[in-house]
Design an enzyme around this catalytic site. Structure first.
Site, PDB file in Angstrom:
ATOM      1  N   ARG A  26      12.837  -2.409  10.281  1.00  0.00           N
ATOM      2  CA  ARG A  26      12.227  -1.967  11.041  1.00  0.00           C
ATOM      3  C   ARG A  26      11.924  -3.259  12.470  1.00  0.00           C
ATOM      4  NH1 ARG A  26       7.423   0.739   7.546  1.00  0.00           N
ATOM      5  NH2 ARG A  26       6.095  -0.805   9.464  1.00  0.00           N
ATOM      6  N   ARG A  45       1.242  -8.910  13.902  1.00  0.00           N
ATOM      7  CA  ARG A  45       0.648  -7.437  12.841  1.00  0.00           C
ATOM      8  C   ARG A  45      -0.461  -7.959  12.991  1.00  0.00           C
ATOM      9  NH1 ARG A  45       5.329  -5.152  10.271  1.00  0.00           N
ATOM     10  NH2 ARG A  45       4.406  -3.328   9.156  1.00  0.00           N
ATOM     11  N   ARG A  73      12.024  -6.416   4.241  1.00  0.00           N
ATOM     12  CA  ARG A  73      12.417  -5.067   3.831  1.00  0.00           C
ATOM     13  C   ARG A  73      13.186  -4.311   4.853  1.00  0.00           C
ATOM     14  NH1 ARG A  73       6.549  -2.383   4.713  1.00  0.00           N
ATOM     15  NH2 ARG A  73       6.793  -2.821   6.548  1.00  0.00           N
ATOM     16  N   LYS A 106       0.866  -0.916  -0.018  1.00  0.00           N
ATOM     17  CA  LYS A 106      -0.326   0.077  -0.149  1.00  0.00           C
ATOM     18  C   LYS A 106       0.502   1.208  -0.002  1.00  0.00           C
ATOM     19  CE  LYS A 106      -1.688  -0.480   4.378  1.00  0.00           C
ATOM     20  NZ  LYS A 106      -1.227  -2.023   5.166  1.00  0.00           N
ATOM     21  N   ARG A 145      -7.644   1.923  10.052  1.00  0.00           N
ATOM     22  CA  ARG A 145      -7.505   0.616  10.682  1.00  0.00           C
ATOM     23  C   ARG A 145      -8.677  -0.370  11.731  1.00  0.00           C
ATOM     24  NH1 ARG A 145      -1.432   1.180   9.239  1.00  0.00           N
ATOM     25  NH2 ARG A 145      -0.198  -0.805   9.842  1.00  0.00           N
TER      26      ARG A 145
HETATM   27  P1  AMP Z   1       2.679   0.751   9.073  1.00  0.00           P
HETATM   28  O1  AMP Z   1       4.009   1.539   8.674  1.00  0.00           O
HETATM   29  O2  AMP Z   1       1.636   1.587   8.483  1.00  0.00           O
HETATM   30  O3  AMP Z   1       2.372  -0.715   8.731  1.00  0.00           O
HETATM   31  O4  AMP Z   1       2.472   1.012  10.505  1.00  0.00           O
HETATM   32  C1  AMP Z   1       3.183   0.936  11.373  1.00  0.00           C
HETATM   33  C2  AMP Z   1       2.533   0.833  12.730  1.00  0.00           C
HETATM   34  O5  AMP Z   1       2.318   1.723  13.277  1.00  0.00           O
HETATM   35  C3  AMP Z   1       1.454  -0.072  13.401  1.00  0.00           C
HETATM   36  O6  AMP Z   1       1.604  -1.623  12.677  1.00  0.00           O
HETATM   37  C4  AMP Z   1       0.839   0.182  14.261  1.00  0.00           C
HETATM   38  O7  AMP Z   1       1.593  -0.407  15.104  1.00  0.00           O
HETATM   39  C5  AMP Z   1       0.947   1.393  13.880  1.00  0.00           C
HETATM   40  N1  AMP Z   1      -0.323   2.371  13.267  1.00  0.00           N
HETATM   41  C6  AMP Z   1      -0.095   3.200  11.824  1.00  0.00           C
HETATM   42  N2  AMP Z   1      -1.724   3.909  11.038  1.00  0.00           N
HETATM   43  C7  AMP Z   1      -1.785   2.839  13.013  1.00  0.00           C
HETATM   44  C8  AMP Z   1      -4.086   3.560  12.776  1.00  0.00           C
HETATM   45  N3  AMP Z   1      -4.059   3.530  12.004  1.00  0.00           N
HETATM   46  N4  AMP Z   1      -3.923   3.044  13.669  1.00  0.00           N
HETATM   47  C9  AMP Z   1      -2.903   2.142  14.827  1.00  0.00           C
HETATM   48  N5  AMP Z   1      -1.701   2.150  14.953  1.00  0.00           N
HETATM   49  C10 AMP Z   1      -1.282   2.583  13.725  1.00  0.00           C
END
Ligand code: AMP
Length: 218
Positions: free
Chosen positions: A160, A171, A127, A13, A88
């Site tokens: 990461r 996750r 990654r 995404k 989310r």
């Molecule tokens: P991402 O880079 O989108 O995979 O996000 C990394 C981490 O940030 C996630 O595993 C969550 O811990 C936090 N996070 C990102 N977006 C959200 C969201 N909309 N709601 C809650 N936690 C989020």
């Protein structure tokens, strides 16, 4: 163009959101990027968010809703936006609906990227990310020109903490329990587009661009 990119972690995404935002000249709002920025700057919000993110669990709704509300008020979003990784949860989707309604605007499309679990795990565990400019690479599928160094800004790449095996499992579990119900939520509202995210970045981008063409203003 106002769209949401939905899908499990690792479906691509973020990469597609970068491309679509650049092509259509709209803002990309990634809650993951915003949170990582706050963690890096060691703000109060960042320090609170870090413990959730390291484990692979979700940061509380109120925190991310506040971040997105602030971003949506920015003039850079006036021509449209791509939301990556938000909403989310159902409460986040409801809050987003309320904010947009109060502005007299609505979402055009929700794109749900579909990739097999096996591919997701392979993509996430290989990654490598740039902590400075957020560019991403993959040890096998998209390696940087110089091993371990960001092509874009020269910073050493990192894995990461939430791309390690145990956090990936967490996750995906969180996705199944809290985010997957959004597919039905948006399907019922007639906004959902299912997109096969398993091809190369270019192939997926081509399909995505075709599907979103009716919503592009540029
Ligand atoms: P991402 O880079 O989108 O995979 O996000 C990394 C981490 O940030 C996630 O595993 C969550 O811990 C936090 N996070 C990102 N977006 C959200 C969201 N909309 N709601 C809650 N936690 C989020």
């Amino acid at each position: 163009m106002r769209v949401v990119f939905l899908g499990a972690p690792g479906v691509g995404k973020g990469t597609q959101a970068d491309r679509i935002a650049a092509k259509c000249l709209v803002a990309k709002i990634s809650t993951g990027d915003l949170l990582r920025e706050a963690v890096r700057d060691q703000t109060t919000l960042g320090l609170e968010a870090k413990r959730y993110m390291d484990q692979g669990s979700l940061v509380p709704d109120a925190v991310v809703i506040g971040l997105v509300r602030e971003k949506l008020a920015d003039p850079s979003c006036a021509k449209g936006f791509v939301l990556d990784g938000f909403p989310r949860t159902i409460p986040q989707a409801e809050a987003l609906g309320t904010v947009l309604t109060s502005k007299g605007i609505a979402l055009d499309r929700i794109v749900n990227f579909q990739v097999s679990r096996e591919d997701i795990v392979r993509r996430l565990s290989g990654r490598r990310s740039c902590p400075k400019c957020q560019a991403t690479f993959h040890v096998d599928f998209a390696p940087p020109k110089v091993d371990g160094i960001c092509d874009r800004c020269g910073e050493p790449l990192i894995q990461r903490s939430d791309d390690r095996r145990d956090a990936i499992e967490m996750r995906l579990k969180v996705y199944d329990e809290q985010t997957a119900p959004l597919v039905r939520y948006y399907q019922e509202r007639g906004l959902l587009l299912q997109l096969d995210g398993s091809g190369s970045v270019d192939v997926v981008f081509q399909h995505l661009s075709q599907e979103l063409a009716p919503h592009q203003v540029t």
